[in-house]
Enzyme design. Structure first.
Site, PDB file in Angstrom:
ATOM      1  N   SER A  85       0.801  -1.223   0.000  1.00 50.60           N
ATOM      2  CA  SER A  85       0.000   0.000   0.000  1.00 50.60           C
ATOM      3  C   SER A  85       0.837   1.278   0.000  1.00 50.60           C
ATOM      4  O   SER A  85       0.327   2.343  -0.344  1.00 50.60           O
ATOM      5  CB  SER A  85      -0.965   0.018   1.186  1.00 50.60           C
ATOM      6  OG  SER A  85      -0.272   0.229   2.389  1.00 50.60           O
ATOM      7  N   LYS A 115       0.815   4.838   6.654  1.00 52.39           N
ATOM      8  CA  LYS A 115       0.274   5.632   5.539  1.00 52.39           C
ATOM      9  C   LYS A 115       0.873   7.035   5.609  1.00 52.39           C
ATOM     10  O   LYS A 115       1.514   7.416   6.574  1.00 52.39           O
ATOM     11  CB  LYS A 115      -1.255   5.760   5.621  1.00 52.39           C
ATOM     12  CG  LYS A 115      -2.022   4.457   5.715  1.00 52.39           C
ATOM     13  CD  LYS A 115      -2.075   3.713   4.420  1.00 52.39           C
ATOM     14  CE  LYS A 115      -2.870   2.417   4.607  1.00 52.39           C
ATOM     15  NZ  LYS A 115      -2.576   1.433   3.628  1.00 52.39           N
TER      16      LYS A 115
END
Length: 182
Positions: A37, A80
């Site tokens: 990701s 993230k």
């Protein structure tokens, strides 16, 4: 007499080692990247060093890569990039992201793709995060915001594998034109 002196030195060394270990664990943490990701910035199976004290005297900033407890399952940690801070308005369409009406030029993303158009207003003490590999990242587009108290720390360094050692770029120039609306 010599035996008690040696025993005392061993106890002192062990106590000092334990103290150093505890201080280091309070300040930094290792995080194992699992999944794609954050590609291309971070790769699966890399280990990063997380500064747990980074936000002691200042808040997280746009561009920071953070490790946090996943809001839907707090015993699981995610990594993230912060796109929006409290007070920001985030808007996306199929390819672009705007923060406070400033379109981001994101050199760190793998592919500019979003599943739908939507906008969010980041509430106080929350952050909007996105993965750099948008097609595969489950992030704020799907579950909204990361509460400040869920943030473990700022990812600062890839240290393993050793041939991939690097400081993690926050791309401050990408976010410099954005002014905060509070």
């Amino acid at each position: 007499m010599k035996r008690s002196h040696l025993l005392r030195e061993i106890v002192e060394i062990l106590a000092l080692a334990l103290l150093i270990f505890l201080v280091v664990r309070l300040v930094v943490q290792s995080y194992h990247v699992d999944g794609d990701s954050m590609s291309p910035s971070l790769q699966s199976n890399q280990n990063v060093l997380v500064n747990k004290m980074a936000y002691l005297f200042r808040g997280p900033e746009r561009g920071d890569v953070i490790v946090f407890h996943y809001p839907k399952e707090p015993n699981v940690d995610y990594i993230k990039r912060i796109i929006g801070v409290p007070g920001d308005t985030i808007r996306i369409d199929s390819e672009h992201v705007w923060v406070n009406d400033v379109q981001l030029n994101e050199p760190y993303i793998k592919e500019a793709i979003n599943p739908y158009a939507k906008s969010w207003k980041v509430p106080a003490d929350n952050y909007f995060v996105l993965g750099d590999n948008r097609p595969v990242s489950k992030d704020s587009r799907y579950w909204d915001f990361v509460p400040k108290e869920y943030i473990v720390g700022k990812a600062v360094l890839v240290y393993w594998p050793t041939d991939q050692w690097k400081f993690i770029d926050t791309y401050s120039n990408t976010f410099a034109p954005i002014t905060t609306k509070q």
